[in-house]
Design a protein around this motif. Structure first.
Motif, PDB file in Angstrom:
ATOM      1  N   HIS A   1      14.857   2.271   0.429  1.00 53.28           N
ATOM      2  CA  HIS A   1      14.204   1.399  -0.550  1.00 53.28           C
ATOM      3  C   HIS A   1      14.770   1.531  -1.969  1.00 53.28           C
ATOM      4  N   ARG A   2      15.578   2.526  -2.209  1.00 54.84           N
ATOM      5  CA  ARG A   2      16.042   2.799  -3.577  1.00 54.84           C
ATOM      6  C   ARG A   2      16.801   1.629  -4.199  1.00 54.84           C
ATOM      7  N   ASP A   3      17.694   1.026  -3.439  1.00 52.74           N
ATOM      8  CA  ASP A   3      18.456  -0.103  -4.000  1.00 52.74           C
ATOM      9  C   ASP A   3      17.537  -1.272  -4.342  1.00 52.74           C
ATOM     10  N   ASP A   4      16.544  -1.514  -3.493  1.00 47.11           N
ATOM     11  CA  ASP A   4      15.574  -2.589  -3.777  1.00 47.11           C
ATOM     12  C   ASP A   4      14.776  -2.273  -5.037  1.00 47.11           C
ATOM     13  N   PHE A   5      14.355  -1.022  -5.187  1.00 45.26           N
ATOM     14  CA  PHE A   5      13.612  -0.614  -6.378  1.00 45.26           C
ATOM     15  C   PHE A   5      14.462  -0.823  -7.627  1.00 45.26           C
ATOM     16  N   ARG A   6      15.721  -0.409  -7.557  1.00 44.08           N
ATOM     17  CA  ARG A   6      16.622  -0.573  -8.719  1.00 44.08           C
ATOM     18  C   ARG A   6      16.828  -2.049  -9.049  1.00 44.08           C
TER      19      ARG A   6
ATOM     20  N   ASP B   1      11.141   9.479  -6.291  1.00 43.46           N
ATOM     21  CA  ASP B   1      12.120   9.631  -5.213  1.00 43.46           C
ATOM     22  C   ASP B   1      11.721   8.846  -3.957  1.00 43.46           C
ATOM     23  N   PRO B   2      11.764   7.505  -4.074  1.00 46.59           N
ATOM     24  CA  PRO B   2      11.382   6.678  -2.922  1.00 46.59           C
ATOM     25  C   PRO B   2      12.343   6.896  -1.753  1.00 46.59           C
ATOM     26  N   PRO B   3      11.930   6.506  -0.560  1.00 44.99           N
ATOM     27  CA  PRO B   3      12.825   6.642   0.594  1.00 44.99           C
ATOM     28  C   PRO B   3      14.174   5.979   0.319  1.00 44.99           C
TER      29      PRO B   3
ATOM     30  N   ALA C   1      -4.215   4.743  -8.760  1.00 39.99           N
ATOM     31  CA  ALA C   1      -5.174   5.780  -9.153  1.00 39.99           C
ATOM     32  C   ALA C   1      -5.563   6.647  -7.955  1.00 39.99           C
ATOM     33  N   GLN C   2      -5.682   6.023  -6.793  1.00 41.78           N
ATOM     34  CA  GLN C   2      -6.052   6.763  -5.585  1.00 41.78           C
ATOM     35  C   GLN C   2      -4.874   7.532  -5.012  1.00 41.78           C
ATOM     36  N   GLU C   3      -3.706   6.923  -5.052  1.00 35.98           N
ATOM     37  CA  GLU C   3      -2.513   7.526  -4.445  1.00 35.98           C
ATOM     38  C   GLU C   3      -1.275   7.048  -5.210  1.00 35.98           C
ATOM     39  N   PRO C   4      -0.799   7.836  -6.172  1.00 35.01           N
ATOM     40  CA  PRO C   4       0.331   7.404  -7.014  1.00 35.01           C
ATOM     41  C   PRO C   4       1.692   7.572  -6.329  1.00 35.01           C
ATOM     42  N   THR C   5       1.865   6.852  -5.237  1.00 33.11           N
ATOM     43  CA  THR C   5       3.121   6.917  -4.489  1.00 33.11           C
ATOM     44  C   THR C   5       4.152   5.958  -5.086  1.00 33.11           C
TER      45      THR C   5
END
Length: 73
Positions: free
Chosen positions: A53-58, A48-50, A13-17
């Motif tokens: 980190h994209r493979d970890d997110f997937r 669009d994460p760095p 809510a404060q920072e939707p990163t």
């Protein structure tokens, strides 16, 4: 699990990163809220994460789709 979800929701809510959404998704999965975890993880990927980190997110998205929580080793 529930406390983690509460804190992660506040962070989003404060920072939707992408990072905060990733944390929320992991907390939701830990609490067994699979559909919400998948939704949050998809939203994190849409931010669009760095590249590093994209493979970890997937990978975490796949875990949550399989109704499995993410646990660090």
């Amino acid at each position: 699990g529930k406390k983690a979800v509460e804190l992660a929701r506040k962070a989003v809510a404060q920072e939707p990163t992408a990072s905060n959404l990733d944390t929320l998704a992991a907390a939701l999965a830990e609490a067994g809220e699979w559909d919400e975890a998948v939704r949050a993880m998809r939203e994190a990927l849409a931010k669009d994460p760095p590249r590093e980190h994209r493979d970890d997110f997937r990978a975490r998205l796949i875990l949550f789709q399989q109704k499995k929580p993410y646990r660090e080793k």
